[in-house]
Design an enzyme around this catalytic site. Structure first.
Site, PDB file in Angstrom:
ATOM      1  CD  GLU A 119      -3.285   0.317   2.070  1.00  0.00           C
ATOM      2  OE1 GLU A 119      -4.369  -0.150   1.734  1.00  0.00           O
ATOM      3  OE2 GLU A 119      -2.990   0.551   3.254  1.00  0.00           O
ATOM      4  CG  HIS A 176       7.508 -29.640  -0.016  1.00  0.00           C
ATOM      5  ND1 HIS A 176       8.006 -30.908  -0.242  1.00  0.00           N
ATOM      6  CD2 HIS A 176       8.257 -29.122   0.996  1.00  0.00           C
ATOM      7  CE1 HIS A 176       8.987 -31.146   0.601  1.00  0.00           C
ATOM      8  NE2 HIS A 176       9.164 -30.075   1.367  1.00  0.00           N
ATOM      9  CE  LYS A 205     -12.070   1.934   1.192  1.00  0.00           C
ATOM     10  NZ  LYS A 205     -11.450   2.895   2.087  1.00  0.00           N
TER      11      LYS A 205
HETATM   12  O1  PA5 Z   1      -3.330   1.505   5.803  1.00  0.00           O
HETATM   13  C1  PA5 Z   1      -4.462   1.963   5.649  1.00  0.00           C
HETATM   14  O2  PA5 Z   1      -4.671   3.179   5.755  1.00  0.00           O
HETATM   15  C2  PA5 Z   1      -5.629   1.068   5.348  1.00  0.00           C
HETATM   16  O3  PA5 Z   1      -5.263  -0.242   5.180  1.00  0.00           O
HETATM   17  C3  PA5 Z   1      -6.631   1.165   6.462  1.00  0.00           C
HETATM   18  O4  PA5 Z   1      -6.032   0.737   7.645  1.00  0.00           O
HETATM   19  C4  PA5 Z   1      -7.874   0.316   6.181  1.00  0.00           C
HETATM   20  O5  PA5 Z   1      -8.402   0.672   4.945  1.00  0.00           O
HETATM   21  C5  PA5 Z   1      -8.916   0.511   7.270  1.00  0.00           C
HETATM   22  O6  PA5 Z   1      -9.299   1.849   7.374  1.00  0.00           O
HETATM   23  P1  PA5 Z   1     -10.071   2.367   8.625  1.00  0.00           P
HETATM   24  O7  PA5 Z   1      -9.238   2.177   9.818  1.00  0.00           O
HETATM   25  O8  PA5 Z   1     -10.346   3.818   8.329  1.00  0.00           O
HETATM   26  O9  PA5 Z   1     -11.359   1.571   8.718  1.00  0.00           O
END
Ligand code: PA5
Length: 447
Positions: free
Chosen positions: A289, A310, A424
């Site tokens: 990310e 394996h 989303k």
């Molecule tokens: O690293 C990030 O920002 C994302 O992976 C969030 O943690 C994830 O989308 C969850 O978001 P939130 O805590 O707002 O529900």
């Protein structure tokens, strides 16, 4: 206390040591930019000094909340997705007995997870498991508006209130969210739940050492002070005062960027202990990310060895040469198991008699690494002295700091995630969420 140790020399058959040393100035500048908040995404650097800024009073408060949940619950459901659950799960799994949920009698509740998927069977089966059991909920969402955790929370809050009554349920729910924004904050304030704040300047995937990770880890019975102490020691050892050649975060960032430049587009995180599986899941999110944007970024993959030798072992040994491996090696396991001798040696295994199982594992590790090296796979190694809160704390902070430096070396903003929004928007349009009428028409015309 010892320290985690990084070895990069098995990359130097593929990229030159001189080329890596050329990163000195850039990597030190990247680290300085993190420190001074002078780089991209500087609004999200709250994690950088989190270990040194976490007070004993705050940890005592976390411990007290954890104790309340521990006293009252057999199961605690940790609701969250992405950075809001992976850090906790990574640490709890790494430190827990592998068959933890079967242990009886037990001192601490079993921590289970929800809101990290929308599988109807998963949620149905979880609700079934929780029927007539003493359970509590930790609901974690920074934005407080993420669909997956919101959906799970509504289902489980309803169930908890039906099973316990409104007043008792209130004491069994803790929310971790933004200090003022989002539906979860509004709801928690209205219901009077105990809450913890996720600071504005800490992004989800960098939040493992904040209450997001600390509360579930404490509920599971682990020493969060030791975790923070470990992280703090690496905060000091990767600080701007530490020169490039001694700074393991800068070294890791430089080597992986040089490998990437030389066509090694996939990094495989390797472990030899199944309880580290979720450390890899957490790491995949952290690096995927953070770095996968603007058409760039190493693809973070992971394998559990020797299991995956394996299966994926063939690809790694012989497939396209676009990979490198980063091996997490544990110097000394927490338990000792000696392989027995058999008089008749019917299975032909007496050559191992009297050895620790870990000696076999270590030779598998060395054997696999040398074979992969011969097969053209550069390698890095991170050695943990042991699996403990302290060294896992070191590992988490090391990867976070290195990720910030690495992202800057790559020339991207490691602290945003614009790409996550695309699915989303489509999902909301397809589900006719109010406010998405235009997108709804457009997307429905495509299907
Ligand atoms: O690293 C990030 O920002 C994302 O992976 C969030 O943690 C994830 O989308 C969850 O978001 P939130 O805590 O707002 O529900």
């Amino acid at each position: 206390m010892e320290n985690i140790k990084l070895t990069v020399s098995r990359s130097f058959d593929f990229v030159s040591q001189a080329a890596v040393e050329n990163y000195k100035e850039l990597a030190e500048k990247a680290n300085l930019d993190l420190h001074n908040g002078a780089g991209a995404g500087s609004d999200f650097l709250g994690w950088l000094h989190l270990p040194s800024q976490t007070s004993a009073e705050f940890l005592a408060d976390i411990e007290q909340t954890a104790q309340t949940l521990r006293r009252q619950c057999d199961i605690v459901v940790c609701i969250g997705i992405g950075g809001s659950y992976l850090g906790a799960k990574a640490v709890i799994d790494a430190l827990s007995n592998s068959f933890d949920w079967l242990q009886q009698p037990r001192k601490n509740p079993v921590v289970v997870y929800a809101g990290q998927n929308i599988g109807e069977d998963y949620l149905f089966e979880l609700q079934n498991l929780l029927k007539n059991r003493k359970f509590g909920i930790i609901c974690i969402s920074k934005s407080g508006t993420t669909t997956e955790p919101a959906l799970a929370f509504r289902l489980l809050k309803t169930q908890l209130e039906q099973q316990q009554g409104l007043a008792a349920a209130k004491d069994l729910i803790v929310c971790i969210t933004d200090k003022s924004r989002g539906a979860l904050r509004t709801l928690a304030n209205k219901e009077g739940y105990k809450t913890y704040i996720i600071e504005d300047n800490i992004g989800g995937r960098f939040s493992a050492l904040s209450p997001v990770g600390l509360l579930p880890i404490a509920v599971a019975g682990f020493d969060v002070q030791a975790l923070i102490n470990g992280a703090y020691s690496i905060e000091q050892q990767t600080d701007i005062s530490i020169p490039f050649h001694k700074n393991i975060a800068a070294q890791y960032a430089a080597v992986r960027n040089e490998l990437y430049k030389n066509g090694k587009k996939i990094e495989i995180l390797v472990n030899f202990h199944p309880k580290l599986h979720c450390i890899s899941e957490w790491w995949k999110q952290l690096y995927g990310e953070s770095e996968g944007k603007d058409g760039k970024g190493i693809f973070p993959a992971a394998v559990d060895f020797t299991t995956d030798l394996h299966s994926m072992g063939q690809w790694i040994q012989d497939g396209e040469r676009s990979i490198f491996e980063t091996v997490i090696s544990v110097k000394t396991p927490n338990h000792t198991t000696i392989f027995p001798a058999w008089e008749q040696n019917l299975d032909g295994m007496n050559f191992l008699a009297g050895k620790r199982v870990d000696e076999v594992n270590k030779m598998a590790e060395l054997g696999a690494m040398l074979a992969h090296l011969d097969g053209g796979v550069p390698q890095l190694k991170i050695e943990l002295p042991a699996l403990s809160e302290y060294y896992i704390g070191q590992l988490l902070y090391f990867f976070e700091r290195a990720c910030g430096i690495s992202g800057y070396l790559l020339g991207i903003n490691p602290f945003d995630q614009p790409g996550v929004e695309a699915y989303k928007k489509n999902m909301f349009a397809l589900l006719d969420k109010p406010g998405y009428e235009e997108q709804s028409k457009a997307i429905k015309a495509r299907i």
